[in-house]
Design a protein around this motif. Sequence first.
Motif, mmCIF file in Angstrom:
data_model
loop_
_atom_site.group_PDB
_atom_site.id
_atom_site.type_symbol
_atom_site.label_atom_id
_atom_site.label_comp_id
_atom_site.label_asym_id
_atom_site.label_seq_id
_atom_site.Cartn_x
_atom_site.Cartn_y
_atom_site.Cartn_z
ATOM 1 N N VAL A 62 0.859 -1.188 0.000
ATOM 2 C CA VAL A 62 0.000 0.000 0.000
ATOM 3 C C VAL A 62 0.897 1.241 0.000
ATOM 4 C CG1 VAL A 62 -1.858 1.220 1.177
ATOM 5 C CG2 VAL A 62 -1.786 -1.282 1.257
ATOM 6 N N LYS B 218 -0.204 4.450 -0.992
ATOM 7 C CA LYS B 218 -1.000 5.688 -1.082
ATOM 8 C C LYS B 218 -0.291 6.808 -0.332
ATOM 9 C CE LYS B 218 -3.697 4.136 2.917
ATOM 10 N NZ LYS B 218 -4.978 3.531 3.336
ATOM 11 N N TYR C 124 2.958 6.807 2.360
ATOM 12 C CA TYR C 124 2.923 7.299 3.743
ATOM 13 C C TYR C 124 4.074 8.292 3.976
ATOM 14 C CZ TYR C 124 -0.196 3.255 4.752
ATOM 15 O OH TYR C 124 -1.211 2.329 4.763
ATOM 16 N N MET D 187 -8.056 1.811 -4.341
ATOM 17 C CA MET D 187 -8.980 1.276 -3.327
ATOM 18 C C MET D 187 -10.141 2.224 -3.061
ATOM 19 S SD MET D 187 -6.221 -0.199 -0.562
ATOM 20 C CE MET D 187 -5.408 1.388 -0.347
ATOM 21 N N LYS E 298 -15.922 -4.064 -3.454
ATOM 22 C CA LYS E 298 -15.623 -3.708 -2.057
ATOM 23 C C LYS E 298 -16.838 -4.015 -1.206
ATOM 24 C CE LYS E 298 -13.345 -1.906 1.398
ATOM 25 N NZ LYS E 298 -12.988 -0.529 1.676
ATOM 26 N N ARG F 125 -17.579 2.358 5.938
ATOM 27 C CA ARG F 125 -16.952 3.314 5.037
ATOM 28 C C ARG F 125 -17.408 2.869 3.648
ATOM 29 N NH1 ARG F 125 -10.523 4.259 5.819
ATOM 30 N NH2 ARG F 125 -10.416 2.493 4.390
ATOM 31 N N PHE G 192 -12.841 -7.482 -1.788
ATOM 32 C CA PHE G 192 -12.092 -7.147 -0.566
ATOM 33 C C PHE G 192 -12.950 -6.400 0.442
ATOM 34 C CE2 PHE G 192 -10.549 -2.557 -1.078
ATOM 35 C CZ PHE G 192 -11.129 -2.291 -2.314
ATOM 36 N N HIS H 256 -12.305 -4.213 4.564
ATOM 37 C CA HIS H 256 -11.305 -3.548 5.396
ATOM 38 C C HIS H 256 -11.709 -3.685 6.854
ATOM 39 C CE1 HIS H 256 -7.947 -0.947 6.077
ATOM 40 N NE2 HIS H 256 -8.649 0.068 6.517
ATOM 41 N N ASN I 125 -5.417 -5.789 6.480
ATOM 42 C CA ASN I 125 -4.460 -4.675 6.549
ATOM 43 C C ASN I 125 -3.268 -5.163 7.391
ATOM 44 O OD1 ASN I 125 -5.635 -4.850 9.068
ATOM 45 N ND2 ASN I 125 -6.530 -2.805 9.042
ATOM 46 N N SER I 126 -2.363 -4.255 7.746
ATOM 47 C CA SER I 126 -1.171 -4.660 8.522
ATOM 48 C C SER I 126 -1.532 -5.352 9.814
ATOM 49 C CB SER I 126 -0.319 -3.429 8.873
ATOM 50 O OG SER I 126 0.326 -2.933 7.750
ATOM 51 N N ARG J 127 -3.167 -6.671 2.181
ATOM 52 C CA ARG J 127 -2.731 -5.314 1.826
ATOM 53 C C ARG J 127 -1.842 -4.780 2.935
ATOM 54 N NH1 ARG J 127 -8.118 -5.526 1.356
ATOM 55 N NH2 ARG J 127 -8.360 -4.088 3.115
ATOM 56 N N LEU J 128 -0.604 -4.548 2.571
ATOM 57 C CA LEU J 128 0.427 -4.244 3.558
ATOM 58 C C LEU J 128 0.759 -2.759 3.533
ATOM 59 C CD1 LEU J 128 2.460 -5.357 5.506
ATOM 60 C CD2 LEU J 128 3.902 -5.962 3.584
ATOM 61 N N GLY J 129 0.361 -2.053 4.587
ATOM 62 C CA GLY J 129 0.641 -0.620 4.670
ATOM 63 C C GLY J 129 1.680 -0.329 5.725
ATOM 64 N N ILE J 130 1.228 0.200 6.850
ATOM 65 C CA ILE J 130 2.110 0.796 7.864
ATOM 66 C C ILE J 130 3.267 -0.112 8.291
ATOM 67 C CG2 ILE J 130 0.771 0.051 9.900
ATOM 68 C CD1 ILE J 130 2.112 3.611 9.442
ATOM 69 N N TYR K 114 1.142 6.850 11.688
ATOM 70 C CA TYR K 114 0.671 7.124 10.323
ATOM 71 C C TYR K 114 0.644 8.639 10.066
ATOM 72 C CZ TYR K 114 -1.853 2.495 10.404
ATOM 73 O OH TYR K 114 -2.223 1.177 10.474
#
Length: 377
Positions: free
Chosen positions: A34, A36, A40, A82, A124, A131, A159, A161, A199-200, A216-219, A345
Amino acid sequence: MHHRDTWVEIDLDRISDNVSMIKRHSGFDHLFAVVKANAYGHGDVEVARAALAAGADMLSVAFLDEALFLRRAIKAAPILVMGAIRPCDLAVAAEHDIHVTAHDLQWIESVLNYQGKAVNVHLKIDTGMHRLGMTDADSVQHACAMLDTNPALLRTGIFTHFATADGETRQGYEAQLAKVTELTSKIDLADFKLVHLSNSAALLRFGRQSVANAGRLGISMYGLPPSHAFALPFELKQAFSLHSRIVQVKELQAGDAVSYGATFMADKPMRIGILPIGYADGWLRYHQGRQVEINGKRYSLVGRICMDQCMVQIDERVHLGDRVDLINDSLSVEDAARDLNTIGYEIVCSISDRVPRVYKQGGVVVSARNDRFRPVA
Ligand SMILES: *Cc1c(COP(=O)(O)O)cnc(C)c1O
């Protein structure tokens, strides 16, 4: 490249290490990195390349413009938007092979007579975050049926969230997982190439779900913990650090005040150093009074943080041109977040594009980029 004594340093090796450790731990076949919000705040193109080399095989962002920017540098990897894209932008997404999100029936209706290059669509579903996404099994079934009437709309992924995978208990997570089962009860998940829920926090804490084949790998890819509510299965490595230099040293007499509002007054003769970083760089006024590190020793920021500059109280060991660490391994992103009553974040995303990003790999600087000077199409 840049002409300024303030910079962010990104250690790409740490990002690679985080990605490969998490991929191994998660057991997923596929992983979205991720990236976006300019990864980050870390720099999207550089992070994307490092993550793809380390085992992620897809990228995801929030907005189509972010996807289009990435696409200029990264030709092969799938990129998913997304967030909601405007129906009128579907052709642009398709043209650049960007995967899009279908978040409700109205959106699908408005693209249903799209004719053009085939576009990959991810459904989604909203399982409790409230959301983006569809909220009942009939809508999900109807959405699939509608998409299947148009061969240019490829039903590629589905997917959701998680809202509380980073919370105190696993209750909310379990409830959302049950909701995934409920919302997909009238369709066949095997029709989707990609089923991605985590997510993470969910990746690190719960591992792979039996119905999912991607995450989905973010932070956590950036080496920052998604939460302090659970113990990490292994140590993450913070890739982000923030640095500046002393550009002037000044002697103060007792009674001299520093910066706007004269909120700090010297109670004895002292020295301060001027740093060329301020709130327009995302170094917010809330940081007044925080400590920074110079030559391994801690010093306090004094007086209000200005738009472009701030001041640090120093001693005789500090000199003009010395490097100042505002965020490093010991003054961590997490420490700053805790002090500002926010999350990591927000700290990294806040550092603005005015601050150049410098990239290190194998211990040496490999490239420097100031995102302000991104090429325009
Ligand atoms: C931002 C985002 C992620 C990444 O979350 P992290 O907590 O940073 O891992 C995953 N999925 C969606 C839909 C997101 O918006």
